[in-house]
Write a protein that holds these residues in place. Sequence first.
Motif, PDB file in Angstrom:
ATOM      1  N   ILE A 150     -19.014  73.974  -2.021  1.00 14.04           N
ATOM      2  CA  ILE A 150     -17.324  74.612  -0.956  1.00 14.04           C
ATOM      3  C   ILE A 150     -16.669  75.077  -1.768  1.00 14.04           C
ATOM      4  O   ILE A 150     -16.553  76.814  -1.178  1.00 14.04           O
ATOM      5  CB  ILE A 150     -16.736  72.899  -0.933  1.00 14.04           C
ATOM      6  N   THR A 151     -16.714  75.178  -2.959  1.00  9.63           N
ATOM      7  CA  THR A 151     -15.816  76.475  -3.606  1.00  9.63           C
ATOM      8  C   THR A 151     -16.360  78.104  -3.313  1.00  9.63           C
ATOM      9  O   THR A 151     -16.105  79.521  -3.422  1.00  9.63           O
ATOM     10  CB  THR A 151     -15.704  75.969  -4.855  1.00  9.63           C
ATOM     11  N   GLY A 152     -17.870  78.235  -3.661  1.00  7.48           N
ATOM     12  CA  GLY A 152     -18.823  78.982  -3.807  1.00  7.48           C
ATOM     13  C   GLY A 152     -18.780  79.591  -2.404  1.00  7.48           C
ATOM     14  O   GLY A 152     -19.104  81.063  -2.469  1.00  7.48           O
ATOM     15  N   LEU A 153     -19.303  78.716  -1.565  1.00  8.17           N
ATOM     16  CA  LEU A 153     -19.642  78.949  -0.098  1.00  8.17           C
ATOM     17  C   LEU A 153     -18.454  79.489   0.712  1.00  8.17           C
ATOM     18  O   LEU A 153     -18.731  80.528   1.775  1.00  8.17           O
ATOM     19  CB  LEU A 153     -20.346  78.400   0.312  1.00  8.17           C
ATOM     20  N   MET A 154     -17.367  78.834   0.743  1.00  8.45           N
ATOM     21  CA  MET A 154     -16.517  79.042   1.585  1.00  8.45           C
ATOM     22  C   MET A 154     -14.651  80.131   0.570  1.00  8.45           C
ATOM     23  O   MET A 154     -14.789  80.771   0.822  1.00  8.45           O
ATOM     24  CB  MET A 154     -15.688  78.408   2.137  1.00  8.45           C
ATOM     25  N   LEU A 155     -14.761  79.007   0.100  1.00 10.56           N
ATOM     26  CA  LEU A 155     -13.280  79.032  -0.810  1.00 10.56           C
ATOM     27  C   LEU A 155     -13.287  80.533  -1.721  1.00 10.56           C
ATOM     28  O   LEU A 155     -12.319  81.354  -1.714  1.00 10.56           O
ATOM     29  CB  LEU A 155     -13.294  78.322  -1.658  1.00 10.56           C
ATOM     30  N   TYR A 156     -14.480  80.747  -2.848  1.00  7.73           N
ATOM     31  CA  TYR A 156     -13.656  81.867  -3.517  1.00  7.73           C
ATOM     32  C   TYR A 156     -13.915  83.697  -2.484  1.00  7.73           C
ATOM     33  O   TYR A 156     -13.579  84.453  -2.313  1.00  7.73           O
ATOM     34  CB  TYR A 156     -15.105  82.069  -4.220  1.00  7.73           C
TER      35      TYR A 156
END
Length: 164
Positions: free
Chosen positions: A77-83
Amino acid sequence: MTYNPAVTKSVFKPKFSFIKKAFFAGALATVAFDFFGLSVAPILGFAQLSPVKLPTSMIEALFGSAPTGIPELLHYITGLMLYPIGWMIVVRPIWKAVLPSLHWSVAAVLYGIVLWVFALYVVAHLLTGLPPFLGFAEVAWVALVAHVIYAVVVAWGLETQLLG
């Protein structure tokens, strides 16, 4: 009132386009991050990253245990969307307001360093109690390179608009 598909399309397209670009740029960048940290760095004789260890430690520090699959989900989730969203709604506007003539790649390298500081100081140290920057062990430097690679790939995908 009559239905006008051109109006509907123009109203909804930017939001979908934003999400689509962020997701695909994040997917490419996450693959590059994992590929470097899990494969290339060890092949070159450097430490191997364990990208799921940090989310596991964070979840355990905050909640006592990390249910199976949740740390992996958090990593993706962090890599695909948040960052990528961080690039689009925080970094990009600041960069364009402060130094609009700066090439996107320079801003991306700086973003990668910021992501590294966030991961290895804020999350690893402040949230989980690990040494700041993991004591600057070899894995910390591999993580720095991996975060810079991630940021450059995500910015490339978003700034060159090759993905959308």
